[in-house]
Design a protein around this motif. Structure first.
Motif, PDB file in Angstrom:
ATOM      1  N   GLU A 130       1.125  -1.183   0.028  1.00  0.00           N
ATOM      2  CA  GLU A 130       0.048   0.158  -0.157  1.00  0.00           C
ATOM      3  C   GLU A 130       0.858   1.250  -0.034  1.00  0.00           C
ATOM      4  N   GLN A 131       1.886   1.275   0.786  1.00  0.00           N
ATOM      5  CA  GLN A 131       2.847   2.400   0.849  1.00  0.00           C
ATOM      6  C   GLN A 131       3.487   2.664  -0.505  1.00  0.00           C
ATOM      7  N   LEU A 132       4.087   1.592  -0.918  1.00  0.00           N
ATOM      8  CA  LEU A 132       4.782   1.774  -2.215  1.00  0.00           C
ATOM      9  C   LEU A 132       3.781   2.314  -3.254  1.00  0.00           C
ATOM     10  N   LYS A 133       2.707   1.702  -3.528  1.00  0.00           N
ATOM     11  CA  LYS A 133       1.812   2.076  -4.535  1.00  0.00           C
ATOM     12  C   LYS A 133       1.392   3.509  -4.405  1.00  0.00           C
ATOM     13  N   MET A 158       0.032 -12.338  -5.359  1.00  0.00           N
ATOM     14  CA  MET A 158      -0.838 -13.390  -6.459  1.00  0.00           C
ATOM     15  C   MET A 158      -2.005 -13.541  -5.669  1.00  0.00           C
ATOM     16  N   ALA A 159      -2.084 -13.880  -4.254  1.00  0.00           N
ATOM     17  CA  ALA A 159      -3.196 -14.591  -3.684  1.00  0.00           C
ATOM     18  C   ALA A 159      -3.814 -13.836  -2.575  1.00  0.00           C
ATOM     19  N   GLY A 160      -3.334 -12.622  -2.313  1.00  0.00           N
ATOM     20  CA  GLY A 160      -3.775 -11.657  -1.121  1.00  0.00           C
ATOM     21  C   GLY A 160      -3.790 -12.277   0.000  1.00  0.00           C
ATOM     22  N   ASP A 161      -4.840 -12.136   0.728  1.00  0.00           N
ATOM     23  CA  ASP A 161      -4.902 -12.722   2.133  1.00  0.00           C
ATOM     24  C   ASP A 161      -4.803 -14.355   2.338  1.00  0.00           C
ATOM     25  N   ASN A 162      -5.094 -14.727   1.304  1.00  0.00           N
ATOM     26  CA  ASN A 162      -5.123 -16.581   1.172  1.00  0.00           C
ATOM     27  C   ASN A 162      -3.817 -17.008   1.077  1.00  0.00           C
ATOM     28  N   TRP A 163      -2.827 -16.016   0.728  1.00  0.00           N
ATOM     29  CA  TRP A 163      -1.582 -16.940   0.502  1.00  0.00           C
ATOM     30  C   TRP A 163      -1.052 -18.047   1.313  1.00  0.00           C
ATOM     31  N   PRO A 164      -1.359 -18.062   2.636  1.00  0.00           N
ATOM     32  CA  PRO A 164      -0.957 -19.311   3.385  1.00  0.00           C
ATOM     33  C   PRO A 164      -1.468 -20.544   2.758  1.00  0.00           C
ATOM     34  N   SER A 165      -2.468 -20.701   2.026  1.00  0.00           N
ATOM     35  CA  SER A 165      -3.231 -21.665   1.620  1.00  0.00           C
ATOM     36  C   SER A 165      -2.589 -22.591   0.509  1.00  0.00           C
ATOM     37  N   PHE A 166      -1.596 -21.942   0.100  1.00  0.00           N
ATOM     38  CA  PHE A 166      -0.995 -22.325  -1.341  1.00  0.00           C
ATOM     39  C   PHE A 166       0.485 -22.497  -1.248  1.00  0.00           C
ATOM     40  N   HIS A 167       1.004 -23.484  -1.974  1.00  0.00           N
ATOM     41  CA  HIS A 167       2.332 -23.986  -1.927  1.00  0.00           C
ATOM     42  C   HIS A 167       3.324 -22.747  -2.062  1.00  0.00           C
ATOM     43  N   ARG A 168       4.270 -22.434  -1.807  1.00  0.00           N
ATOM     44  CA  ARG A 168       5.006 -21.290  -2.099  1.00  0.00           C
ATOM     45  C   ARG A 168       6.236 -21.592  -3.112  1.00  0.00           C
ATOM     46  N   PRO A 169       6.253 -21.512  -4.337  1.00  0.00           N
ATOM     47  CA  PRO A 169       7.254 -22.253  -5.215  1.00  0.00           C
ATOM     48  C   PRO A 169       8.387 -21.636  -5.444  1.00  0.00           C
ATOM     49  N   PHE A 170       8.687 -20.376  -4.994  1.00  0.00           N
ATOM     50  CA  PHE A 170       9.580 -19.628  -5.430  1.00  0.00           C
ATOM     51  C   PHE A 170      11.008 -19.976  -4.925  1.00  0.00           C
ATOM     52  N   VAL A 171      12.050 -20.000  -5.673  1.00  0.00           N
ATOM     53  CA  VAL A 171      13.406 -20.171  -5.343  1.00  0.00           C
ATOM     54  C   VAL A 171      13.817 -18.724  -5.212  1.00  0.00           C
ATOM     55  N   GLY A 185       0.067   2.597 -13.163  1.00  0.00           N
ATOM     56  CA  GLY A 185      -0.700   2.587 -11.881  1.00  0.00           C
ATOM     57  C   GLY A 185      -1.863   1.576 -12.106  1.00  0.00           C
ATOM     58  N   GLU A 186      -1.883   0.665 -12.864  1.00  0.00           N
ATOM     59  CA  GLU A 186      -2.727  -0.220 -13.136  1.00  0.00           C
ATOM     60  C   GLU A 186      -2.818  -1.208 -11.603  1.00  0.00           C
ATOM     61  N   GLU A 187      -4.009  -1.752 -11.418  1.00  0.00           N
ATOM     62  CA  GLU A 187      -4.021  -2.583 -10.312  1.00  0.00           C
ATOM     63  C   GLU A 187      -3.345  -3.937 -10.258  1.00  0.00           C
ATOM     64  N   GLN A 188      -3.548  -4.543 -11.375  1.00  0.00           N
ATOM     65  CA  GLN A 188      -3.053  -5.973 -11.611  1.00  0.00           C
ATOM     66  C   GLN A 188      -1.441  -5.776 -12.032  1.00  0.00           C
ATOM     67  N   PRO A 189      -0.569  -6.557 -11.222  1.00  0.00           N
ATOM     68  CA  PRO A 189       0.664  -6.470 -11.564  1.00  0.00           C
ATOM     69  C   PRO A 189       1.081  -7.726 -12.761  1.00  0.00           C
ATOM     70  N   TYR A 190       2.372  -7.421 -13.414  1.00  0.00           N
ATOM     71  CA  TYR A 190       3.086  -8.371 -14.152  1.00  0.00           C
ATOM     72  C   TYR A 190       4.194  -8.697 -13.677  1.00  0.00           C
ATOM     73  N   LEU A 191       4.394  -9.942 -13.609  1.00  0.00           N
ATOM     74  CA  LEU A 191       5.618 -10.721 -13.100  1.00  0.00           C
ATOM     75  C   LEU A 191       6.594 -10.715 -14.240  1.00  0.00           C
ATOM     76  N   HIS A 192       7.687  -9.917 -14.386  1.00  0.00           N
ATOM     77  CA  HIS A 192       8.746 -10.211 -15.370  1.00  0.00           C
ATOM     78  C   HIS A 192       9.596 -11.242 -15.365  1.00  0.00           C
ATOM     79  N   TYR A 193      10.064 -11.594 -14.242  1.00  0.00           N
ATOM     80  CA  TYR A 193      11.197 -12.474 -14.053  1.00  0.00           C
ATOM     81  C   TYR A 193      11.202 -12.687 -12.439  1.00  0.00           C
ATOM     82  N   THR A 194      11.611 -13.770 -11.918  1.00  0.00           N
ATOM     83  CA  THR A 194      12.189 -14.213 -10.689  1.00  0.00           C
ATOM     84  C   THR A 194      13.341 -14.717 -10.895  1.00  0.00           C
TER      85      THR A 194
END
Length: 214
Positions: A130-133, A158-171, A185-194
């Motif tokens: 919120e502060q960054l946006k 990606m999942a908002g408050d429900n994030w703990p319900s999902f497997h965290r796949p990120f390395v 300033g769009e609401e939906q983000p784009y993930l370019h790379y991880t």
């Protein structure tokens, strides 16, 4: 807003195989070399602001990046690593022996007494985004943080408050870069790379050569 998530260089705690959480460990010798390379890489990125966790392994990394990009580093405790209470300073094997629940459940979401709760982590992510946006809708911002927190922030995006319900796949490797963008300033983000670590290729080649692999 373009948001670059950068993990700190290897720390002494990483080298020793310890779960650090919010314990403070300095960079290892390898970590310092990694930081030199990520700093050079960041010269090619147009950054407007740099924020860093207040833990020294992240702050040392951020200061080097700041020096390379001529930017001041702002310390932000909201992006420090997850607090893991009684698990901190132990190896993964020691944790599994003392707390068998962690054999099948993530350390971060184990719910072990004394560790930071899912609710607290969710609130931290909410505040950070919120502060960054609000402040930087059209700028490029780097957060120099930690593997655990970066992966949770990605899940929250990606999942908002429900994030703990999902497997965290990120390395999220040491000095890796992840880029997320909210264009115009769009609401939906784009993930370019991880977990981008191409800047470490020369260092990895050097290490293999020393071991006689090349």
């Amino acid at each position: 807003m373009k948001l670059y998530l950068i993990r700190h260089g290897e720390s002494v705690g990483n080298l020793e195989g310890k779960i650090q959480g919010s314990m403070d460990f300095p960079l290892s010798d390898l970590g310092k070399k990694q930081v030199d390379l990520i700093s050079a890489y960041c010269k090619e990125i147009k950054l407007d602001y740099i924020y860093s966790s207040d833990l020294s392994r992240a702050h040392e990394t951020a200061k080097k990046i700041g020096a390379a990009t001529n930017l001041e580093v702002e310390t932000w405790d909201k992006i420090r690593e997850v607090y893991l209470g009684p698990l901190q300073g132990l190896t993964r094997d020691e944790i599994k022996e003392k707390y068998p629940i962690t054999i099948k459940k993530s350390i971060i979401t184990s719910g072990i007494t004394g560790t930071e709760s899912e609710k607290e982590l969710t609130e931290r992510c909410r505040v950070v985004l919120e502060q960054l946006k609000q402040a930087y809708s059209n700028e490029s911002v780097a957060l120099v943080s930690h593997g655990g927190f970066i992966s949770i922030l990605l899940m929250y995006i990606m999942a908002g408050d429900n994030w703990p319900s999902f497997h965290r796949p990120f390395v999220i490797g040491n000095t890796s870069v992840t880029l997320i963008e909210w264009p115009n300033g769009e609401e939906q983000p784009y993930l370019h790379y991880t977990n981008r670590t191409a800047h470490l290729d020369s260092l990895e080649a050097e290490q293999h050569a020393k071991k006689g692999i090349l």
